[in-house]
Design a protein around this motif. Structure first.
Motif, PDB file in Angstrom:
ATOM      1  N   ARG A 221     -62.511  22.945  42.212  1.00 35.52           N
ATOM      2  CA  ARG A 221     -61.610  23.051  41.079  1.00 35.52           C
ATOM      3  C   ARG A 221     -62.373  22.721  39.803  1.00 35.52           C
ATOM      4  NH1 ARG A 221     -56.684  19.579  43.840  1.00 35.52           N
ATOM      5  NH2 ARG A 221     -56.049  21.183  45.359  1.00 35.52           N
ATOM      6  N   ALA A 222     -62.281  23.615  38.837  1.00 33.57           N
ATOM      7  CA  ALA A 222     -62.924  23.397  37.541  1.00 33.57           C
ATOM      8  C   ALA A 222     -61.848  23.384  36.469  1.00 33.57           C
ATOM      9  CB  ALA A 222     -63.940  24.497  37.258  1.00 33.57           C
ATOM     10  N   ARG A 223     -61.887  22.363  35.613  1.00 30.72           N
ATOM     11  CA  ARG A 223     -60.916  22.208  34.538  1.00 30.72           C
ATOM     12  C   ARG A 223     -61.642  21.939  33.229  1.00 30.72           C
ATOM     13  NH1 ARG A 223     -58.210  24.047  37.874  1.00 30.72           N
ATOM     14  NH2 ARG A 223     -56.331  23.260  38.889  1.00 30.72           N
TER      15      ARG A 223
ATOM     16  N   GLY B  17     -52.202  26.709  33.351  1.00 30.97           N
ATOM     17  CA  GLY B  17     -52.507  25.672  32.371  1.00 30.97           C
ATOM     18  C   GLY B  17     -53.695  26.038  31.513  1.00 30.97           C
ATOM     19  N   LEU B  18     -53.673  25.565  30.277  1.00 30.78           N
ATOM     20  CA  LEU B  18     -54.744  25.846  29.331  1.00 30.78           C
ATOM     21  C   LEU B  18     -56.082  25.339  29.847  1.00 30.78           C
ATOM     22  CD1 LEU B  18     -55.368  26.948  26.449  1.00 30.78           C
ATOM     23  CD2 LEU B  18     -55.094  24.584  25.650  1.00 30.78           C
ATOM     24  N   ASP B  19     -56.067  24.242  30.616  1.00 34.12           N
ATOM     25  CA  ASP B  19     -57.330  23.643  31.050  1.00 34.12           C
ATOM     26  C   ASP B  19     -57.905  24.285  32.304  1.00 34.12           C
ATOM     27  OD1 ASP B  19     -55.416  22.707  32.801  1.00 34.12           O
ATOM     28  OD2 ASP B  19     -56.237  20.679  32.915  1.00 34.12           O
ATOM     29  N   HIS B  20     -57.183  25.213  32.924  1.00 34.79           N
ATOM     30  CA  HIS B  20     -57.670  25.835  34.164  1.00 34.79           C
ATOM     31  C   HIS B  20     -58.880  26.719  33.887  1.00 34.79           C
ATOM     32  CE1 HIS B  20     -57.676  28.012  37.978  1.00 34.79           C
ATOM     33  NE2 HIS B  20     -57.698  29.141  37.283  1.00 34.79           N
ATOM     34  N   VAL B  21     -59.938  26.538  34.662  1.00 28.75           N
ATOM     35  CA  VAL B  21     -61.100  27.424  34.611  1.00 28.75           C
ATOM     36  C   VAL B  21     -61.120  28.294  35.855  1.00 28.75           C
ATOM     37  CG1 VAL B  21     -63.604  27.605  34.429  1.00 28.75           C
ATOM     38  CG2 VAL B  21     -62.404  25.754  33.239  1.00 28.75           C
ATOM     39  N   VAL B  22     -61.251  27.668  37.011  1.00 33.55           N
ATOM     40  CA  VAL B  22     -61.237  28.409  38.269  1.00 33.55           C
ATOM     41  C   VAL B  22     -60.957  27.440  39.408  1.00 33.55           C
ATOM     42  CG1 VAL B  22     -63.716  28.142  38.779  1.00 33.55           C
ATOM     43  CG2 VAL B  22     -62.495  30.154  39.628  1.00 33.55           C
ATOM     44  N   GLU B  23     -60.312  27.943  40.441  1.00 31.29           N
ATOM     45  CA  GLU B  23     -60.163  27.208  41.695  1.00 31.29           C
ATOM     46  C   GLU B  23     -60.475  28.185  42.814  1.00 31.29           C
ATOM     47  OE1 GLU B  23     -56.876  24.711  44.342  1.00 31.29           O
ATOM     48  OE2 GLU B  23     -56.668  24.861  42.165  1.00 31.29           O
TER      49      GLU B  23
END
Length: 258
Positions: free
Chosen positions: A126-128, A204-210
């Motif tokens: 998970r990347a945030r 969410g705005l902070d989501h990069v990738v999962e």
């Protein structure tokens, strides 16, 4: 909880059923631990496979958070010892014969899955974003966004509603572009270490990738080292979390029965 295979016309319906966690090899070591509803886990063996089960009261819900946690704990513990095929959470069968007829009779398919999972584990990455950092980047890099941000700062919301709406749209678009590029960079880094992968939809705005990764155990240390180097380089703007090793929840297809 769904109990399948029960005879609705039975005069005295049973009060208990067998909650099914997953399937392992028949000779796998069964850990001594409690699972859903605090009941110990046991095994139903059929040929080369066994189902890991636990007794539950059919009148009680097993959809509580504590039960889901217990379900994952059992499967992840089994996965440490060897391959395991998870069964969908909430699945139950009336008795041992029901487990054999409803699940273990597919022994050839299950053995093939266990063979394919041998020596492999699921890791979930998970990347945030650090939200303040990415928003600062967006404002600094885009003169239109920077101008709107300056013009709306300190102005009453009602008086600047249209400009604030436009600012929000532009910021969301700019973050999406960064997300696309950052996610691609991260996937380029990790996918060479994975046998298979499944991207998980995030919000969410902070989501990069999962992304769920099926990784050969002998390559896990290499992956972790690569991610540590990446995390050090981007720590001011992106936070990484690597979960696992886990049972292969995302890599068993239809066998995640229920």
């Amino acid at each position: 909880m769904t109990v399948t295979g029960r005879d609705a016309h039975t005069e005295a319906p049973a009060t208990s059923a067998l909650f099914v966690y997953g399937v392992a090899r028949a000779d796998a070591d069964l850990p001594r631990m409690k699972g859903v509803a605090g009941n110990p886990i046991t095994a139903v063996v059929h040929g080369d496979v066994m189902a890991v089960v636990g007794e539950v009261d059919v009148e009680e819900s097993v959809m509580r958070k504590a039960d889901l946690t217990a379900y994952h704990q059992v499967l992840d513990r089994l996965a440490v010892e060897g391959p395991v095929v998870p069964v969908r959470f909430g699945s139950a069968l009336p008795d041992e014969q029901g487990v054999i007829d409803g699940l273990l009779r597919r022994s050839d398919e299950l053995v093939a899955l266990l063979d394919a999972l041998e020596g492999r584990s699921q890791l979930t990455l998970r990347a945030r974003y650090v939200e303040e950092a990415v928003l600062a980047e967006v404002v600094a890099d885009d003169p239109v966004i920077r101008d709107l941000n300056d013009r709306t700062r300190g102005v009453p919301e009602q008086a600047s509603w249209a400009e604030r709406m436009r600012l929000g749209e532009l910021v969301a678009q700019a973050v999406d572009r960064r997300r696309h590029d950052d996610a691609a960079d991260l996937l380029d880094l990790v996918l060479p270490y994975a046998v298979e992968h499944r991207e998980v939809r995030g919000t969410g705005l902070d989501h990069v990738v999962e992304v769920a990764l099926l990784v050969d155990d002998e390559r896990r240390a290499e992956l972790e080292e690569a991610l540590e180097s990446y995390a050090e380089a981007v720590h001011e703007r992106i936070r990484l979390r690597l979960l696992g090793p886990l049972a292969p929840y995302d890599f068993v297809g239809d066998a995640r029965w229920g």
